[in-house]
Design a protein around this motif. Structure first.
Motif, PDB file in Angstrom:
ATOM      1  N   TYR A 122       0.943  -1.125  -0.061  1.00 23.87           N
ATOM      2  CA  TYR A 122      -0.087   0.044   0.000  1.00 23.87           C
ATOM      3  C   TYR A 122       0.724   1.305  -0.033  1.00 23.87           C
ATOM      4  CZ  TYR A 122      -3.550  -3.292   1.418  1.00 23.87           C
ATOM      5  OH  TYR A 122      -4.437  -4.463   1.510  1.00 23.87           O
ATOM      6  N   THR A 127       1.054   5.182  -0.028  1.00 21.67           N
ATOM      7  CA  THR A 127      -0.006   6.502   0.071  1.00 21.67           C
ATOM      8  C   THR A 127       0.879   7.760   0.213  1.00 21.67           C
ATOM      9  OG1 THR A 127      -0.125   6.440   2.607  1.00 21.67           O
ATOM     10  CG2 THR A 127      -1.609   4.812   1.403  1.00 21.67           C
ATOM     11  N   HIS A 158      -3.905   9.366   0.994  1.00 19.07           N
ATOM     12  CA  HIS A 158      -4.007   9.274   2.459  1.00 19.07           C
ATOM     13  C   HIS A 158      -3.149  10.263   3.176  1.00 19.07           C
ATOM     14  CE1 HIS A 158      -3.301   7.794   6.559  1.00 19.07           C
ATOM     15  NE2 HIS A 158      -4.183   6.876   6.717  1.00 19.07           N
TER      16      HIS A 158
END
Ligand SMILES: C[S@@+](CC[C@H](N)C(=O)[O-])C[C@H]1O[C@@H](n2cnc3c(N)ncnc32)[C@H](O)[C@@H]1O
Length: 266
Positions: A126, A128, A190
């Motif tokens: 992930y 971000t 994010h």
């Protein structure tokens, strides 16, 4: 005071919270934008930020420093291989979170490393950032040819096992990263200041991001990482960042203090 008012206005109008960033960083970037735009003081800049969204977006870009590299700090990657990969190998699936991934070079480096260790098939990365422009570039995976010599050296010094050129195809002035590297990377917007826990991660890397935050914000974000890591999970910070002066120092053990690699206690 003018700067605090400006940051408050940016937060109220656009939702981006820079109020707890390091003062020196914020001051430097704001002064720079003021001079470049021919504005005389911060109040004038604030008025323009509030009335002109394109200008506000420029300022947001100014406040997000996206300097990065593939295999940045090769000795860090060597330590990852030696000290962290053996731990990751014990898990049936592996979740890695790159927080503040900028234009993605760090996430591609991780994908290469995991491929070479035979772990990529069971890994999700992930990656971000709160800077959407940087994320868009990361997603494309197209980088300037001019950087490749340095990235190749970094890769080799990191203990890379293949020829670095096998991971991209050249296209005029650019290189395009292989599709096989992209397939397990999830890119997402994010914000470390305003968004919540991201995933149950086995490994979190947040390198060269916390240096822009003040002490209170560093503590807050460290809590987010702590709550996002599984027990025994690994946290990696940048070479100028430390856990030592944060509230959570006692909750981790050193894996390699010099390379800023820590393990969450069980
Ligand atoms: C200097 S780059 C670090 C890139 C990479 N981690 C490395 O070490 O090469 C810092 C990144 O942190 C991001 N960043 C700053 N504040 C953030 C926040 N509140 N939430 C998410 N990302 C943030 C910036 O947009 C920028 O891309």
């Amino acid at each position: 005071m003018e700067i605090s008012l400006l940051l408050e206005a940016v937060y109220q109008k656009y939702g981006y919270d820079f109020r707890q960033y390091s003062e020196a960083h914020i001051r430097r970037r704001i002064m720079n934008r003021m001079v470049m735009s021919g504005l005389e003081n911060v109040s004038q800049l604030q008025a323009k930020v509030l009335s002109d969204e394109a200008f506000a977006s420029k300022l947001l870009q100014d406040l997000s420093i996206t300097v990065t590299e593939m295999f940045r700090d090769p000795s860090f990657y060597r330590s990852l291989k030696e000290n962290v990969i053996p731990i990751l190998k014990t898990y049936p699936f592996i979740k890695i979170w790159h927080a503040g991934c900028a234009t993605g070079e760090e996430a591609y480096s991780m994908a290469i490393l995991m491929q070479e260790e035979g772990l990529y098939e069971r890994t999700t990365i992930y990656a971000t950032d709160f800077n959407q422009q940087a994320l868009n570039k990361a997603k494309e995976g197209i980088f300037s040819n001019g950087m490749i010599k340095e990235y190749t050296t970094n890769y080799q010094l990191s203990g890379g096992k293949e020829s670095f050129s096998s991971y991209y195809t050249s296209n005029y002035d650019n290189v395009i990263m292989n599709q096989s590297l992209k397939k397990n990377i999830v890119w997402a917007n994010h914000n470390l200041v305003t968004d919540s826990v991201f995933a149950e991660a086995h490994l979190i890397l947040c390198r060269n991001v916390l240096i822009y935050f003040d002490k209170n914000l560093q503590n807050k974000v460290q809590k987010l990482f702590y709550n996002s890591l599984i027990n025994g999970g690994i946290l990696c910070l940048g070479s100028k960042e430390s856990l030592r002066f944060t509230d959570l120092y006692d909750e981790y053990t050193d894996v390699d203090n010099k390379q800023r690699i820590f393990k969450k206690k069980y």
